[in-house]
Design an enzyme around this catalytic site. Structure first.
Site, PDB file in Angstrom:
ATOM      1  N   CYS A 132      30.659  11.330  -4.070  1.00 24.86           N
ATOM      2  CA  CYS A 132      31.811  10.768  -3.335  1.00 24.86           C
ATOM      3  C   CYS A 132      31.674  10.927  -1.828  1.00 24.86           C
ATOM      4  O   CYS A 132      32.416  10.303  -1.063  1.00 24.86           O
ATOM      5  CB  CYS A 132      33.102  11.418  -3.797  1.00 24.86           C
ATOM      6  SG  CYS A 132      33.368  11.285  -5.558  1.00 24.86           S
ATOM      7  N   HIS A 272      39.036  11.056   1.091  1.00 23.77           N
ATOM      8  CA  HIS A 272      38.483  10.573  -0.177  1.00 23.77           C
ATOM      9  C   HIS A 272      39.640  10.361  -1.150  1.00 23.77           C
ATOM     10  O   HIS A 272      40.510  11.221  -1.311  1.00 23.77           O
ATOM     11  CB  HIS A 272      37.487  11.602  -0.718  1.00 23.77           C
ATOM     12  CG  HIS A 272      36.974  11.262  -2.080  1.00 23.77           C
ATOM     13  ND1 HIS A 272      36.573   9.990  -2.416  1.00 23.77           N
ATOM     14  CD2 HIS A 272      36.825  12.015  -3.201  1.00 23.77           C
ATOM     15  CE1 HIS A 272      36.182   9.980  -3.687  1.00 23.77           C
ATOM     16  NE2 HIS A 272      36.330  11.192  -4.175  1.00 23.77           N
ATOM     17  N   ASN A 302      39.544   6.774  -8.158  1.00 25.14           N
ATOM     18  CA  ASN A 302      38.427   7.357  -7.411  1.00 25.14           C
ATOM     19  C   ASN A 302      37.197   6.456  -7.566  1.00 25.14           C
ATOM     20  O   ASN A 302      36.641   6.366  -8.655  1.00 25.14           O
ATOM     21  CB  ASN A 302      38.166   8.765  -7.958  1.00 25.14           C
ATOM     22  CG  ASN A 302      37.013   9.474  -7.253  1.00 25.14           C
ATOM     23  OD1 ASN A 302      36.285   8.870  -6.474  1.00 25.14           O
ATOM     24  ND2 ASN A 302      36.858  10.754  -7.553  1.00 25.14           N
TER      25      ASN A 302
HETATM   26  N1  ACO Z   1      46.384  12.865 -20.147  1.00 27.14           N
HETATM   27  C1  ACO Z   1      47.109  13.867 -20.675  1.00 27.14           C
HETATM   28  N2  ACO Z   1      46.718  15.149 -20.617  1.00 27.14           N
HETATM   29  C2  ACO Z   1      45.565  15.423 -20.005  1.00 27.14           C
HETATM   30  C3  ACO Z   1      44.766  14.433 -19.435  1.00 27.14           C
HETATM   31  C4  ACO Z   1      45.214  13.102 -19.522  1.00 27.14           C
HETATM   32  N3  ACO Z   1      44.519  12.062 -18.994  1.00 27.14           N
HETATM   33  N4  ACO Z   1      43.669  15.001 -18.877  1.00 27.14           N
HETATM   34  C5  ACO Z   1      43.771  16.315 -19.103  1.00 27.14           C
HETATM   35  N5  ACO Z   1      44.915  16.568 -19.787  1.00 27.14           N
HETATM   36  C6  ACO Z   1      45.415  17.861 -20.239  1.00 27.14           C
HETATM   37  C7  ACO Z   1      44.312  18.876 -20.365  1.00 27.14           C
HETATM   38  O1  ACO Z   1      43.683  18.760 -21.623  1.00 27.14           O
HETATM   39  C8  ACO Z   1      45.077  20.165 -20.221  1.00 27.14           C
HETATM   40  O2  ACO Z   1      45.672  20.460 -21.442  1.00 27.14           O
HETATM   41  P1  ACO Z   1      45.702  21.977 -21.988  1.00 27.14           P
HETATM   42  O3  ACO Z   1      46.497  22.737 -20.953  1.00 27.14           O
HETATM   43  O4  ACO Z   1      46.385  21.843 -23.307  1.00 27.14           O
HETATM   44  O5  ACO Z   1      44.283  22.402 -22.056  1.00 27.14           O
HETATM   45  C9  ACO Z   1      46.207  19.801 -19.244  1.00 27.14           C
HETATM   46  O6  ACO Z   1      46.301  18.383 -19.267  1.00 27.14           O
HETATM   47  C10 ACO Z   1      46.000  20.277 -17.833  1.00 27.14           C
HETATM   48  O7  ACO Z   1      44.685  19.983 -17.443  1.00 27.14           O
HETATM   49  P2  ACO Z   1      44.149  20.437 -16.048  1.00 27.14           P
HETATM   50  O8  ACO Z   1      42.694  20.181 -15.947  1.00 27.14           O
HETATM   51  O9  ACO Z   1      44.648  21.807 -15.764  1.00 27.14           O
HETATM   52  O10 ACO Z   1      44.978  19.428 -15.067  1.00 27.14           O
HETATM   53  P3  ACO Z   1      45.000  19.410 -13.523  1.00 27.14           P
HETATM   54  O11 ACO Z   1      46.382  19.562 -13.067  1.00 27.14           O
HETATM   55  O12 ACO Z   1      43.953  20.280 -12.897  1.00 27.14           O
HETATM   56  O13 ACO Z   1      44.579  17.889 -13.194  1.00 27.14           O
HETATM   57  C11 ACO Z   1      42.671  16.584 -12.564  1.00 27.14           C
HETATM   58  C12 ACO Z   1      43.336  17.410 -13.655  1.00 27.14           C
HETATM   59  C13 ACO Z   1      43.526  15.385 -12.288  1.00 27.14           C
HETATM   60  C14 ACO Z   1      41.298  16.145 -13.069  1.00 27.14           C
HETATM   61  C15 ACO Z   1      42.522  17.416 -11.286  1.00 27.14           C
HETATM   62  O14 ACO Z   1      42.026  18.683 -11.597  1.00 27.14           O
HETATM   63  C16 ACO Z   1      41.632  16.777 -10.235  1.00 27.14           C
HETATM   64  O15 ACO Z   1      41.965  15.768  -9.650  1.00 27.14           O
HETATM   65  N6  ACO Z   1      40.481  17.417  -9.944  1.00 27.14           N
HETATM   66  C17 ACO Z   1      39.608  16.984  -8.819  1.00 27.14           C
HETATM   67  C18 ACO Z   1      38.858  15.720  -9.059  1.00 27.14           C
HETATM   68  C19 ACO Z   1      38.065  15.369  -7.815  1.00 27.14           C
HETATM   69  O16 ACO Z   1      38.496  15.564  -6.705  1.00 27.14           O
HETATM   70  N7  ACO Z   1      36.888  14.858  -7.908  1.00 27.14           N
HETATM   71  C20 ACO Z   1      36.211  14.563  -6.632  1.00 27.14           C
HETATM   72  C21 ACO Z   1      34.875  14.344  -6.776  1.00 27.14           C
HETATM   73  S1  ACO Z   1      34.525  13.037  -7.893  1.00 27.14           S
HETATM   74  C22 ACO Z   1      32.827  12.660  -7.665  1.00 27.14           C
HETATM   75  O17 ACO Z   1      32.158  13.243  -6.880  1.00 27.14           O
HETATM   76  C23 ACO Z   1      32.234  11.571  -8.536  1.00 27.14           C
END
Ligand code: ACO
Length: 345
Positions: A132, A272, A302
C-alpha cells in the site's frame, strides 16, 4: 510563481536543486472499474453485515475489475488520463514505475505491459513492490531520476486487481479491498506542482502481519498450495491497525518537520484509504481538523498501491485542492512499509 511561494516553508529539496532542477507533478489521473460490490453483496458471500463493515471500517462499497480486465489495463487507463492532463505524449515518457502487488503475471513486469498498451516505446519500465506504500515509494524514486537529470518525464502508477488475491471465503479480509489505479506524471516544470519531500520506511521484522505465501520461490504453486489457500492474502488485522497508526503519524511528522511546516498549513491530508478508524486516529495524533482529511474509502475500500493515487486525482478534480495548496500524503502497507510526502500543488 505559485500563490503560496510568498508564504514561508522550507523546501528540503532546495539543497539538491542545483541549476534549477526540481521535480513537479504535471498531471494526475485515475481509473476504477465499473462493477460495484456493495456491503449487501458481501452479506451474500460471507457471514458479515453492512453494519459490521461500516462501523469497523467505513467502507460501503468497492470496485471489482472484470474477469478480462487486468492490473495493466487499469494502470494504462490511469496513465493515459494523467498524460492527457499533463499534456504529455507517449513518446515523451522516459520511465514507467508501476507500484503493485497484483502484477498481471510474475514476469515480464506489468510496467512493460503498460508500456505496450500506452505506446510509450521509448520508456524504460519496472515494477515496484511496497504494497500500500508503493505510490509514495514510486514518487520518491521517480523524483530522483528527474532531479539527477537522468530523465525528463517519469510516469508513476499505482494499480491493483486485489480481487484476484482476496480469499472470498475469509470475512476478515474480503470486505476490505477493491480494484483500481492512479497515476502521476513527474517532470521538471519550474513553478508547477512541486514535490517538496518524501519519506520512506520499512520494518521487515513484521512481514508476517500481512502477506501472501504462495506463488513465489518459497511456495511455488502446487495442487497442495492451492488446496491450502496459500495464494490469497492473509492479515492480522488488529496488529496491522496498531502499526499503521503509529507508522503513519511518525512518517507524516517527519515529512512536516523537514519542510518546517505546522499541520495547520496543510490544506488536504491524503492518508492511505484502508480504514476510517485509522484515518481518524492518524488525523487526531497529527492535530489535524477532520475537514483537512480527504476520504474516499467508503466508495473504493483499500486499493493498496492505487489508494492515495486515486484520492489525489479526486482531490484535484473535485477542486478540493487548488493551485498553491499544500498536500500531505501518508501511507502504510505490508512489509511493513510506510511513507509520507508533502506536495505544493
Ligand atoms: N464481518 C463480521 N465479523 C467480522 C468480520 C466481518 N467482515 N471480520 C472479522 N469479524 C469478526 C472477527 O472474527 C472477530 O470475531 P471474534 O471476536 O469472535 O474472534 C471480530 O469480528 C473482531 O475482529 P477484529 O479483528 O478484532 O476487528 P477489528 O476491530 O480489529 O477490525 C479490521 C478488523 C477492519 C481488519 C481492522 O483491524 C483493520 O482495518 N486493520 C488494518 C488493515 C490495514 O490497515 N491494512 C493496511 C495495509 S493493506 C496492504 O498493505 C495490502
Amino acid at each position: 510563481m505559485s500563490p503560496t511561494s510568498s508564504k514561508k516553508f522550507k523546501n528540503p529539496r532546495a539543497k539538491y536543486n542545483f541549476q534549477g532542477r526540481s521535480c513537479s507533478i504535471s498531471g494526475v489521473g485515475s481509473y476504477v472499474p465499473e462493477r460495484i460490490l456493495t456491503n449487501a453483496d458481501l452479506e451474500k458471500l460471507v457471514d458479515t453485515t453492512d453494519e459490521w463493515i461500516t462501523s469497523r471500517t467505513g467502507i460501503k462499497e468497492r470496485r471489482q475489475a472484470a474477469k478480462d480486465e487486468f492490473t495493466s489495463d487499469m494502470g494504462a487507463r490511469a496513465a493515459l488520463s494523467a498524460m492527457q492532463k499533463a499534456g504529455v505524449t507517449a513518446e515523451q515518457i522516459d520511465l514507467i514505475i508501476l507500484a503493485t502487488i497484483t502484477p498481471d503475471m510474475p514476469f515480464p513486469s506489468t510496467a512493460c505491459l503498460i508500456q505496450r498498451k500506452i505506446g510509450a516505446h521509448r520508456a524504460a519500465g519496472f515494477d515496484l513492490e511496497a504494497a500500500c506504500s508503493g505510490f509514495i515509494y514510486g514518487l520518491e524514486i521517480g523524483q530522483q531520476f528527474i532531479m539527477s537529470r537522468t530523465y525528463d518525464t517519469v510516469l508513476v502508477i499505482g494499480a491493483e486487481k486485489l480481487s484476484s488475491i482476496v480469499d472470498w471465503k475469509d470475512r476478515n479480509t474480503c470486505v476490505l479491498f477493491g480494484d483500481g489505479a492512479g497515476a502521476a506524471v513527474l517532470q521538471n516544470r519550474p513553478n508547477s506542482h512541486g514535490l517538496l519531500t518524501a519519506v520512506m520506511g520499512a520494518d521487515g521484522r513484521k512481514a508476517d502481519l500481512l502477506f501472501m505465501a504462495g506463488g513465489g520461490s518459497r511456495c511455488p504453486a502446487t495442487a497442495e498450495s492451492v488446496a491450502a489457500r496459500q495464494h490469497y492474502l492473509r492479515m492480522e488485522g488488529k496488529e496491522t491497525f496498531k502499526n499503521a497508526v503509529q507508522a503513519m503519524q511518525t512518517a507524516a511528522k517527519e515529512a512536516l518537520r523537514r519542510c518546517e511546516l505546522d499541520i495547520s498549513r496543510i490544506k488536504c491530508i491524503i492518508p492511505h484509504q484502508a480504514n476510517q478508524r485509522i484515518v481518524d486516529a492518524v488525523g487526531e495524533r497529527l492535530g489535524a481538523k477532520p475537514e483537512q482529511l480527504f476520504v474516499n474509502l467508503h466508495k473504493y475500500g483499500n486499493t493498496s498501491a492505487a489508494s492515495v493515487a486515486i484520492a489525489l486525482d479526486e482531490a484535484v478534480t473535485s477542486g478540493r485542492v487548488q493551485r498553491g495548496d499544500l498536500i500531505l500524503m501518508v501511507v502504510f502497507g505490508a512489509g511493513l512499509t510506510w511513507g509520507a510526502a508533502v506536495i505544493e500543488w
